[in-house]
Design a protein around this motif. Structure first.
Motif, PDB file in Angstrom:
ATOM      1  N   GLY A  96      65.013  -0.870 -60.294  1.00  0.00           N
ATOM      2  CA  GLY A  96      64.282  -2.115 -60.516  1.00  0.00           C
ATOM      3  C   GLY A  96      62.988  -2.076 -59.718  1.00  0.00           C
ATOM      4  N   THR A 129      60.562  -9.930 -56.949  1.00  0.00           N
ATOM      5  CA  THR A 129      61.557  -9.688 -55.906  1.00  0.00           C
ATOM      6  C   THR A 129      62.818 -10.507 -56.120  1.00  0.00           C
ATOM      7  OG1 THR A 129      59.863  -9.098 -54.276  1.00  0.00           O
ATOM      8  CG2 THR A 129      61.990  -9.796 -53.421  1.00  0.00           C
ATOM      9  N   LEU A 132      64.927  -8.888 -58.788  1.00  0.00           N
ATOM     10  CA  LEU A 132      65.459  -7.583 -58.385  1.00  0.00           C
ATOM     11  C   LEU A 132      66.549  -7.705 -57.332  1.00  0.00           C
ATOM     12  CD1 LEU A 132      62.110  -5.571 -58.248  1.00  0.00           C
ATOM     13  CD2 LEU A 132      63.742  -5.725 -60.129  1.00  0.00           C
ATOM     14  N   LEU A 136      70.221  -6.270 -57.724  1.00  0.00           N
ATOM     15  CA  LEU A 136      70.709  -5.292 -56.751  1.00  0.00           C
ATOM     16  C   LEU A 136      72.034  -5.752 -56.159  1.00  0.00           C
ATOM     17  CD1 LEU A 136      69.815  -2.611 -55.425  1.00  0.00           C
ATOM     18  CD2 LEU A 136      68.778  -3.965 -53.611  1.00  0.00           C
ATOM     19  N   ALA A 144      65.755  -0.851 -55.592  1.00  0.00           N
ATOM     20  CA  ALA A 144      64.703  -1.781 -55.994  1.00  0.00           C
ATOM     21  C   ALA A 144      63.436  -1.503 -55.206  1.00  0.00           C
ATOM     22  CB  ALA A 144      65.153  -3.224 -55.770  1.00  0.00           C
TER      23      ALA A 144
END
Length: 287
Positions: A96, A129, A132, A136, A144
């Motif tokens: 990612g 962010t 991701l 994650l 990521a």
């Protein structure tokens, strides 16, 4: 002795207490405490001096720490040697990433891996962010590429050397395109198209809270179309949108720069596939 228990034991040593290690390993504290007691009973020794907030190793505990590190290192080396010997490492690596030219570090690594291991395939997911980190944590991606700080107790990371420059994407025929740099004052009362990750910063900073935000985005290409069609000015990283030649757009850096360093992160103590471990090793060697 089970390798997994050795990994748990080393986590307790690293974290300094059972509670922190259990949280890092995503296991229950009572369960981890029981496994450590079982390990002591199996060996017939006391490994920890209990009674303080941070554990201290006995002499036997220090011996086991050294041997456990050697065992795990030897296991990892053996797995790598067997995989390389047969040249049959395969599988998917799920990455990612936020949009940045720093992604070149990942793509270059992927190229090196693919040249040697053609049965390894990559899946790329783009997002900011927030997206991701959620993926994650849920295991939908293995690593990521992010641009903010992260929880160092939960994740490991490699900071990439390249830093991204923030600026303003605008129409080439806009009066502000005649400036070399753009100030916060220049953006006052102008319609702004901002990345979702910056929305919280603008609303929390009194000096920026009254900025005129008309659109929030997470993919710069779509934001660039809004700019091209006169909706507003987009804040973003340099080098992501072509502004050369006959492009209708121009990019100007911000006068006050905030360092935006990219970091590749992954979950601590995660059991990865050989393909993902190979990727992480390549990234560590090439940073």
């Amino acid at each position: 002795m089970d390798i997994r228990i050795m990994e748990y034991y080393l986590a307790v040593v690293r974290e300094g207490n059972i509670s922190a290690a259990a949280q890092a390993l995503h296991v229950s504290q009572p369960g981890l405490s029981r496994q450590m007691r079982d390990l002591e009973e199996e060996l017939g020794v006391t490994l920890f001096e209990r009674g303080s907030r941070r554990i201290r190793l006995t002499e036997e505990g220090m011996i086991l720490r050294r041997r456990a590190e050697e065992m795990i290192h030897l296991m990892q080396m053996t797995e790598g040697e067997i995989s390389r010997a047969h040249h049959n490492v395969s599988g998917e690596i799920h990455i990612g990433a936020g949009e940045s030219r720093s992604f070149h570090h990942i793509s270059e690594t992927a190229g090196k891996i693919h040249a040697q291991y053609p049965d390894i395939h990559f899946t790329i997911t783009s997002g900011d962010t927030a997206d991701l980190m959620e993926q994650l944590e849920s295991g939908l991606i293995d690593v990521a590429l992010i641009f903010t700080d992260y929880d160092h107790d939960q994740y490991q990371g490699i900071r990439l050397p390249q830093e991204d420059r923030l600026g303003v994407l605008m129409r080439r025929d806009d009066p502000l395109a005649g400036k070399d740099v753009i100030s916060v004052h220049d953006m006052k009362d102008q319609p702004l198209i901002i990345p979702r990750a910056a929305a919280g910063l603008l609303s929390s900073d009194p000096a920026l809270a009254d900025m005129k935000i008309v659109t929030v985005y997470n993919l710069i290409y779509n934001a660039s179309l809004f700019v091209e069609d006169g909706v507003g000015y987009a804040i973003g990283f340099d080098g992501l949108i072509n502004v050369s030649g006959d492009s209708a757009l121009a990019f100007r850096p911000l006068e006050t720069q905030i360092i935006q360093a990219a970091t590749v992160i992954w979950k601590k103590y995660e059991s990865f596939t050989p393909a993902v471990n190979l990727f992480l090793n390549y990234m560590k060697q090439g940073r």
